[in-house]
Write an enzyme that holds these catalytic residues in place. Sequence first.
Site, PDB file in Angstrom:
ATOM      1  CG  HIS A 290       2.640 -24.856 -37.350  1.00 27.21           C
ATOM      2  ND1 HIS A 290       3.426 -25.935 -37.022  1.00 27.21           N
ATOM      3  CD2 HIS A 290       2.657 -24.791 -38.701  1.00 27.21           C
ATOM      4  CE1 HIS A 290       3.889 -26.499 -38.137  1.00 27.21           C
ATOM      5  NE2 HIS A 290       3.445 -25.816 -39.169  1.00 27.21           N
TER       6      HIS A 290
ATOM      7  CG  ASP B  16       6.430 -27.795 -41.298  1.00 24.61           C
ATOM      8  OD1 ASP B  16       5.737 -26.920 -40.773  1.00 24.61           O
ATOM      9  OD2 ASP B  16       5.950 -28.808 -41.851  1.00 24.61           O
TER      10      ASP B  16
ATOM     11  CD  GLU C 195       0.039 -26.755 -39.721  1.00 25.72           C
ATOM     12  OE1 GLU C 195      -0.312 -26.571 -40.890  1.00 25.72           O
ATOM     13  OE2 GLU C 195       0.899 -27.635 -39.419  1.00 25.72           O
TER      14      GLU C 195
ATOM     15  CG  ASP D  21       3.267 -23.925 -42.566  1.00 22.33           C
ATOM     16  OD1 ASP D  21       4.390 -24.449 -42.428  1.00 22.33           O
ATOM     17  OD2 ASP D  21       2.242 -24.386 -42.038  1.00 22.33           O
TER      18      ASP D  21
ATOM     19  CG  HIS E 259       6.360 -33.297 -42.767  1.00 21.55           C
ATOM     20  ND1 HIS E 259       5.051 -33.733 -42.676  1.00 21.55           N
ATOM     21  CD2 HIS E 259       6.336 -32.006 -42.370  1.00 21.55           C
ATOM     22  CE1 HIS E 259       4.287 -32.733 -42.246  1.00 21.55           C
ATOM     23  NE2 HIS E 259       5.049 -31.672 -42.065  1.00 21.55           N
TER      24      HIS E 259
HETATM   25 ZN    ZN Z   1       3.935 -26.351 -41.168  1.00 25.30          ZN
END
Ligand code: ZN
Length: 350
Positions: free
Chosen positions: A63, A175, A205, A228, A316
């Site tokens: 993604h 990510d 995503e 991922d 994140h």
């Molecule tokens: Zn991801």
Amino acid sequence: MNFELLKELSEATGVPGNEDNIRKIVARELKGIGELSVDLMGNVICRVKGKGKNPKKLMIAAHMDEIGFMVKYIDDKGFARVNPLGGWDPRMMAAQRVKVHTESGPVPGLLMPGTKPKHMLSPAEIGKAADVNDYFIDMGMDGETAKKKVQLGDSVTMDRDCQRMGNLITGKAMDDRACVFIMIEAMKAMKSNDVEVIGVATVQEEIGLRGATSFASGEAVDMVVALDVTLSNEIPGIPAEFQVTQMGKGAAIKIMDSSLICHPKMVDHFKKVAKKNKIAHQMEVLPAGGTDAGGVQKQHGGIPAFTLSTPCRYIHTVNETVHQDDVQACIDLLARYIEDAHKGDYTYSL
Ligand SMILES: [Zn+2]
């Protein structure tokens, strides 16, 4: 390894639904590899025809979008309020530089929680966690200027460069840009493909696997490999049973996450290819989190699905960090798998 390309991908911007900037770079890189197209969701698709007889279709998904924000309100003093796009931990949002993407280009901003400075906090207030909704963006503009320049719906991304740090590479949006990089490099490195390879740089995503799922609802592929990042929590304060994967120990062969039980025969196939080619690998069981493979699996009566993971620290946050050897191991393993994919039999018998 082509660090410069990974750096460019990490520093490019693209929140869910607004992937224009990153899409241009991905298209530029995939152009020479196969037949390129873009669908109505914004997924970039690169097809390489299968050289075998009745070639199966192998979808690879990585993604392009990164977690970010969308402007939802600008007050009379010029401060912007935002809606999160993707799973933010409010503790990791504080005191960050951001870019607000306006019609006339990006403007700098500061993402700050609406709280008194440390000096003025009472003992009861110290240590109180902020909520996503407590945050605002200071763009250094008065209300009138801000309202003229910034529109509702403008996207906001973290502003953080990508750099090497020992054997690690750290930046924003690893990510999933590290895996977009892996897909590009593996498709360049594959020496043969009896299967049709459909590399899809997917959109949206982070808000529910939307790009990959919509693509696979329209095209009946025979199997899917999503790429991922996964948690690598071998850091102070985390017990060993919550570490999931280890940095530098190779590509992570996923067994399950909360969106997917990987097809056991695909798991075995990846293990065999890794062993045969002496590629460093580790097994992964992830209690929470999902990938594009989880969305694709449920299309067309069920599609054999698997995720190849890259261990990543601080997922994140603006400091997403991967190990260069793990990235290389994922490139090697994916390229060797593509060459071998036509031998995969993922059927069940009674
Ligand atoms: Zn991801």
